[in-house]
Design a protein around this motif. Structure first.
Motif, mmCIF file in Angstrom:
data_model
loop_
_atom_site.group_PDB
_atom_site.id
_atom_site.type_symbol
_atom_site.label_atom_id
_atom_site.label_comp_id
_atom_site.label_asym_id
_atom_site.label_seq_id
_atom_site.Cartn_x
_atom_site.Cartn_y
_atom_site.Cartn_z
ATOM 1 N N VAL A 138 -10.026 41.188 5.527
ATOM 2 C CA VAL A 138 -8.909 40.591 4.604
ATOM 3 C C VAL A 138 -9.815 39.466 3.622
ATOM 4 O O VAL A 138 -9.426 39.512 2.567
ATOM 5 N N LEU A 139 -10.805 38.853 4.160
ATOM 6 C CA LEU A 139 -11.628 37.988 3.327
ATOM 7 C C LEU A 139 -12.511 38.661 2.259
ATOM 8 O O LEU A 139 -12.624 38.203 1.054
ATOM 9 N N GLU A 140 -12.784 39.947 2.532
ATOM 10 C CA GLU A 140 -13.403 40.819 1.754
ATOM 11 C C GLU A 140 -12.557 41.193 0.249
ATOM 12 O O GLU A 140 -12.969 41.063 -0.709
ATOM 13 N N LEU A 141 -11.291 41.391 0.823
ATOM 14 C CA LEU A 141 -10.247 41.564 -0.423
ATOM 15 C C LEU A 141 -9.833 40.517 -1.059
ATOM 16 O O LEU A 141 -9.425 40.339 -2.186
ATOM 17 N N ASP A 142 -9.740 39.498 -0.409
ATOM 18 C CA ASP A 142 -9.239 38.159 -0.797
ATOM 19 C C ASP A 142 -10.102 36.898 -0.233
ATOM 20 O O ASP A 142 -9.860 36.182 0.579
ATOM 21 N N LYS B 209 -1.086 40.559 5.149
ATOM 22 C CA LYS B 209 -2.133 41.100 4.122
ATOM 23 C C LYS B 209 -2.729 42.298 4.841
ATOM 24 O O LYS B 209 -2.852 43.212 3.963
ATOM 25 N N GLY C 173 -10.538 33.891 -1.035
ATOM 26 C CA GLY C 173 -9.961 32.759 -1.040
ATOM 27 C C GLY C 173 -8.673 32.532 0.079
ATOM 28 O O GLY C 173 -8.120 31.393 0.064
ATOM 29 N N PHE C 174 -8.585 33.531 1.016
ATOM 30 C CA PHE C 174 -7.648 33.524 1.889
ATOM 31 C C PHE C 174 -7.697 32.490 2.988
ATOM 32 O O PHE C 174 -9.105 32.519 3.520
#
Length: 144
Positions: free
Chosen positions: A72-76, A89, A78-79
């Protein structure tokens, strides 16, 4: 994508796949057996069921808090959300199939960490039996 990122992603995946394999081992051993009567004090039987429960908690924890959070951090990048936000997500990104079910799994993992009474343990065993097939099916696609 830099080499360190790829190595970390692979390390997280390896960790949860290894945990998944041990969960599957315990599940295959116990899936056709009845949940033990906790009043009978059969320690061999209880040990196997506690191993299944512990492996369920470990596998789901590694998968969600390391691997899925990493993806998820790869996709976003700033998450910064809580577990519920993470699951939503992940579902939107098709990393998991059902955020609500994974939230139940996360709550069960927390319950496993804090079980104290025989009644709690019996209920925990029942919940693990109910949810383990879903976890195994859901995570099978990540093994390759």
């Amino acid at each position: 994508m830099n080499q360190n990122y790829k190595e970390l992603a692979q390390a997280y995946k390896n960790d949860f796949v290894e945990a998944l394999n041990t969960l599957e081992f315990s599940w295959l051993k116990l899936k056709d057996q009845k949940i033990p009567d906790l009043n009978k004090k059969n320690l061999n039987e209880l040990e196997s069921w506690e191993a299944l429960t512990s492996r369920f908690a470990r596998t789901t924890d590694i998968f969600l808090t390391k691997y899925i959070r990493f993806l998820v951090l790869e996709l976003d990048p700033g998450f910064r959300g809580e577990v519920r936000d993470l699951l939503d997500k992940a579902e939107k990104a098709n990393l998991i199939s059902n955020a609500d079910k994974w939230m139940s799994i996360r709550e069960l993992r927390n319950q496993i960490a804090h079980e104290y009474s025989k009644e709690d343990l019996a209920n925990t065993f029942q919940d693990v039996v109910r949810l383990t097939p879903f976890v195994l099916d859901e995570l099978e696609r990540f093994k390759s």
